[in-house]
Design a protein around this motif. Sequence first.
Motif, short mmCIF file in Angstrom:
data_model
loop_
_atom_site.label_atom_id
_atom_site.label_comp_id
_atom_site.label_asym_id
_atom_site.label_seq_id
_atom_site.Cartn_x
_atom_site.Cartn_y
_atom_site.Cartn_z
N GLU A 147 -1.18 2.74 11.72
CA GLU A 147 -1.98 3.12 10.57
C GLU A 147 -1.14 3.97 9.62
O GLU A 147 -0.45 4.89 10.05
CB GLU A 147 -3.18 3.95 11.04
N ASN A 148 -1.24 3.66 8.35
CA ASN A 148 -0.52 4.41 7.31
C ASN A 148 0.99 4.38 7.50
O ASN A 148 1.70 5.31 7.12
CB ASN A 148 -1.02 5.86 7.23
N ASN A 170 3.95 5.65 5.53
CA ASN A 170 3.78 5.60 4.08
C ASN A 170 4.04 7.00 3.53
O ASN A 170 3.95 7.99 4.27
CB ASN A 170 2.35 5.17 3.74
N TYR A 173 2.74 10.73 4.59
CA TYR A 173 2.43 10.77 6.03
C TYR A 173 3.70 11.14 6.78
O TYR A 173 4.80 10.76 6.38
CB TYR A 173 1.90 9.42 6.51
C1 LIG Z 1 -4.45 5.55 6.03
O1 LIG Z 1 -5.15 4.83 7.00
C2 LIG Z 1 -6.56 4.88 6.86
C3 LIG Z 1 -7.16 4.16 8.05
O2 LIG Z 1 -6.60 2.91 8.20
C4 LIG Z 1 -6.98 4.26 5.55
O3 LIG Z 1 -8.37 4.36 5.41
C5 LIG Z 1 -6.28 4.97 4.43
O4 LIG Z 1 -6.58 4.33 3.21
C6 LIG Z 1 -4.78 4.99 4.64
N1 LIG Z 1 -4.17 5.79 3.62
C7 LIG Z 1 -3.24 5.30 2.79
C8 LIG Z 1 -2.73 6.23 1.77
O5 LIG Z 1 -2.81 4.17 2.90
#
Ligand SMILES: *[C@@H]1O[C@H](CO)[C@@H](O)[C@H](O)[C@H]1NC(C)=O
Length: 281
Positions: A147-148, A170, A173
């Motif tokens: 995730e991220n 990303n 993070y």
């Molecule tokens: C980070 O991950 C969460 C859960 O998948 C998501 O809702 C969120 O948009 C993501 N943040 C970015 C900046 O991509």
Amino acid sequence: MGVMAFLPLSCLGLLIASQGKNCGSAGVVDNGQIDYSNETLFGEKAVITCNEGYILVGQREINCGDQGWMDSLPVCEVLKCDPPADITDGKFSPHKESYEYLEVVQYSCVNDYTLNGSKSLSCSTDGKFTPDPPTCTRVECTDPKIENGTWKEGARPPYRYKSAVTLQCNSGYIMKGASIQTCDINSLWSPGLPQCTPVKCTDPKIKNGDRKEGSQPPYRYSSTVTLECHSGYIMKGASTQKCDIYGLWSPGLPECKPVECKDLRIENGDWVEGSRPPYRY
Ligand SMILES: *[C@@H]1O[C@H](CO)[C@@H](O)[C@H](O)[C@H]1NC(C)=O
Ligand SMILES: *[C@@H]1O[C@H](CO)[C@@H](O)[C@H](O)[C@H]1NC(C)=O
Ligand SMILES: *[C@@H]1O[C@H](CO)[C@@H](O)[C@H](O)[C@H]1NC(C)=O
């Protein structure tokens, strides 16, 4: 010679001759040893042992008698092993009916299968191949999704044994765990997929100053705050601060320094009374 001439009984002479008998060397046992613990004399015995990996066939002990060594020497035969076990999705070579002590076989797996265990086995002293045969496993790791975060570089699917990828988070993070992941024998990423946690900046606390306006806590990547100094203090640094990708305030928190007035001088005059330097607000 003089003593023998006086002995009247031939049987006594034979006994003395037998007791003095020296059997000498018993010969050679290939791949074994003969142990004459004492002398090779009449009534004594020799013990034969085989080298490791050889089995004794025949009598273990031979006796020295009046006619020399009375027993025939045993032989040391090389130990044999039956072929090792067959495995699914793999094979071993060379293939033979039987193998000699210390002979080695090599296992391999068919395409796309990974050998788990020891590749080579050898015929050992118990007549069996050791260690146990390996197994052949089909290794495939799933997409290393986080995730991220994303795949940055390295292997592409299908992910087989030892495929390695580098992951990155990303922006905004921070990675908790290892960025480099390797597909292990159990089809799992090793040491384990990392997590991308949002960057967090601490409360932008400054001495003799306060937050004036801007983002509300918790402060994440690109949160922006404006700071001000208490009255009587003057700011050294930037009043506007942004939380950067490392979780640090950028360009760096300012300082609030006490206001200080310069020494007051007038031409043709002088201080009469009041505060003394340093002159504060
Ligand atoms: C980070 O991950 C969460 C859960 O998948 C998501 O809702 C969120 O948009 C993501 N943040 C970015 C900046 O991509
Ligand atoms: C060697 O001699 C000792 C004592 O003299 C005796 O105890 C032993 O049994 C003998 N060994 C053999 C192999 O005959
Ligand atoms: C690999 O071999 C070990 C030992 O035999 C076994 O415990 C394990 O389950 C095997 N792993 C796989 C993925 O086959």
